[in-house]
Scaffold this motif. Structure first.
Motif, PDB file in Angstrom:
ATOM      1  N   ASP A  91      57.527  -0.967  38.263  1.00  0.00           N
ATOM      2  CA  ASP A  91      56.601  -1.996  38.749  1.00  0.00           C
ATOM      3  C   ASP A  91      56.987  -3.333  38.121  1.00  0.00           C
ATOM      4  O   ASP A  91      56.440  -3.744  37.093  1.00  0.00           O
ATOM      5  CB  ASP A  91      55.162  -1.612  38.390  1.00  0.00           C
ATOM      6  N   THR A  92      57.919  -4.026  38.749  1.00  0.00           N
ATOM      7  CA  THR A  92      58.494  -5.234  38.178  1.00  0.00           C
ATOM      8  C   THR A  92      57.473  -6.341  37.988  1.00  0.00           C
ATOM      9  O   THR A  92      57.454  -7.023  36.953  1.00  0.00           O
ATOM     10  CB  THR A  92      59.643  -5.746  39.067  1.00  0.00           C
ATOM     11  N   SER A  93      56.600  -6.543  38.965  1.00  0.00           N
ATOM     12  CA  SER A  93      55.618  -7.622  38.858  1.00  0.00           C
ATOM     13  C   SER A  93      54.634  -7.369  37.721  1.00  0.00           C
ATOM     14  O   SER A  93      54.224  -8.298  37.010  1.00  0.00           O
ATOM     15  CB  SER A  93      54.866  -7.783  40.176  1.00  0.00           C
ATOM     16  N   ALA A  94      54.263  -6.111  37.526  1.00  0.00           N
ATOM     17  CA  ALA A  94      53.346  -5.785  36.441  1.00  0.00           C
ATOM     18  C   ALA A  94      54.016  -5.980  35.080  1.00  0.00           C
ATOM     19  O   ALA A  94      53.359  -6.394  34.116  1.00  0.00           O
ATOM     20  CB  ALA A  94      52.841  -4.356  36.580  1.00  0.00           C
ATOM     21  N   HIS A 133      54.859   0.521  32.836  1.00  0.00           N
ATOM     22  CA  HIS A 133      55.228  -0.154  34.082  1.00  0.00           C
ATOM     23  C   HIS A 133      56.726  -0.001  34.357  1.00  0.00           C
ATOM     24  O   HIS A 133      57.141   0.124  35.520  1.00  0.00           O
ATOM     25  CB  HIS A 133      54.864  -1.638  34.012  1.00  0.00           C
ATOM     26  N   ASP A 147      53.398 -12.655  30.240  1.00  0.00           N
ATOM     27  CA  ASP A 147      52.468 -13.783  30.309  1.00  0.00           C
ATOM     28  C   ASP A 147      51.271 -13.551  29.395  1.00  0.00           C
ATOM     29  O   ASP A 147      50.820 -14.468  28.688  1.00  0.00           O
ATOM     30  CB  ASP A 147      51.999 -13.988  31.744  1.00  0.00           C
ATOM     31  N   ALA A 170      56.225  -8.272  34.376  1.00  0.00           N
ATOM     32  CA  ALA A 170      56.181  -9.724  34.148  1.00  0.00           C
ATOM     33  C   ALA A 170      54.817 -10.158  33.653  1.00  0.00           C
ATOM     34  O   ALA A 170      54.707 -11.046  32.794  1.00  0.00           O
ATOM     35  CB  ALA A 170      56.555 -10.449  35.438  1.00  0.00           C
ATOM     36  N   GLY A 171      53.765  -9.551  34.173  1.00  0.00           N
ATOM     37  CA  GLY A 171      52.418  -9.906  33.747  1.00  0.00           C
ATOM     38  C   GLY A 171      52.172  -9.651  32.278  1.00  0.00           C
ATOM     39  O   GLY A 171      51.415 -10.385  31.630  1.00  0.00           O
TER      40      GLY A 171
END
Length: 336
Positions: free
Chosen positions: A317-320, A312, A326, A322-323
């Motif tokens: 792909d910054t949001s991915a 990522h 989590d 972060a996922g």
């Protein structure tokens, strides 16, 4: 995709930003490679860069003295490769002798060149597989028929996993005497790569420490088996006009290693959803659901998430990204 006329060939590279991870080679470099591999008559008529993969740069090339197009793949420049992903193409090449059981499905290697004399990158020239990429081919069939595809995928995976090795770790090395050593080493390498790109690796290091503390659970795996590393729909070809999805080829097995079959990518993907893919288990066989196997599966998922985080990052792909933090945070307490 832009069309460039150069060295008397139709050259169609994919236009990317200058800072993109994947970078095209020049038309002159591609011609020099084919001249070396196919001789004086190896003039390139056309070369189209294929955009399916996210690591190597891959071209479908028509050469004047060849009856069929060929595939020419270039690895990233050495200084662009992560330590945990270094020399994947050489690892793929080293795996070929261990994949004879699925040889009819594999592209044949015409030439391999690690010299960097023509291009400052490793490259492979391979035969072109028949069919269309599975993501495209599956869409041509009603979803209920996809079970046939996943049954074939389960059988292919089981065949690869039946191959026995002598040590753990990537096929081309480094080799580890124990499975725990290979897992801990991989987690450490991924954490170092995350450090290098200024991403937090604390969760991977915590997983590494837990793996070391509970190494005996990992070392219940005593026999190295061949793992595909990345086998799933994006690395599979299917027939263009069959009544149901029919596998005609598999490719890009560059993340192969010796280890626990339960740690392999297709096992993760087959277990990810309860849809047509559950047919995978009909041919692969039942999973080990013992407490030790379940613990190892959680650790393997963290290892996969670390590798996915790096991918990522390559794709910005910054949001991915972060996922993945989590997901790892949810798994770590279940390893203690």
């Amino acid at each position: 995709m832009s069309l460039v006329q150069n060295v008397r060939m139709d050259f169609q590279p994919i236009e990317r930003p200058a800072d993109a991870f994947q970078q095209s080679v020049s038309a002159e470099e591609l011609q020099a490679v084919c001249h070396r591999v196919f001789g004086a008559g190896g003039r390139v008529v056309s070369a189209v860069e294929m955009g399916l993969g996210m690591y190597n740069s891959t071209y479908r090339v028509t050469v004047e003295n060849q009856a069929r197009p060929v595939i020419v793949r270039f690895a990233p420049e050495p200084d662009r490769q992560f330590g945990s992903e270094r020399e994947f193409m050489r690892n793929e090449y080293a795996t070929v002798p261990y994949l004879t059981a699925i040889a009819p499905l594999m592209p044949k290697v015409i030439a391999a060149d690690w010299s960097h004399e023509l291009v400052g990158r490793d490259y492979l020239v391979q035969t072109l597989l028949d069919g269309v990429p599975a993501p495209e081919g599956l869409r041509r069939h009603p979803r209920p028929t996809w079970t046939a595809f996943f049954r074939q995928l389960g059988e292919i995976t089981r065949t690869v996993h039946s191959v026995r090795g002598r040590a753990f770790g990537p096929v081309a090395g480094p080799a580890y005497e124990t499975w725990s050593g290979a897992v801990i080493g991989t987690l450490r390498d991924i954490a170092a790569d995350l450090d290098a790109v200024a991403l937090d690796a604390a969760d991977l290091r915590k997983a590494e420490a837990i793996a070391a503390e509970h190494h005996a659970v990992l070392d219940e795996i005593t026999e190295p088996r061949l793992l595909t590393g990345d086998l799933w729909t994006v690395n599979v070809m299917v027939a263009e006009d069959a009544d149901e999805p029919t596998v005609t080829g598999v490719f890009d097995l560059d993340r192969t290693s010796w280890g626990d079959p339960a740690a392999d990518w297709p096992i993760r993907m087959a277990a990810a959803k309860q849809d047509e893919r559950v047919a995978f288990w009909e041919t692969y066989g039942e999973r080990d659901l013992s407490p030790s196997a379940a613990w190892r599966a959680r650790l393997y998922e963290i290892l996969h998430l670390g590798a996915v985080r790096l991918e990522h990052h390559r794709l910005a792909d910054t949001s991915a990204i972060a996922g993945t933090y989590d997901a790892v945070a949810a798994l770590l307490p279940r390893l203690a």
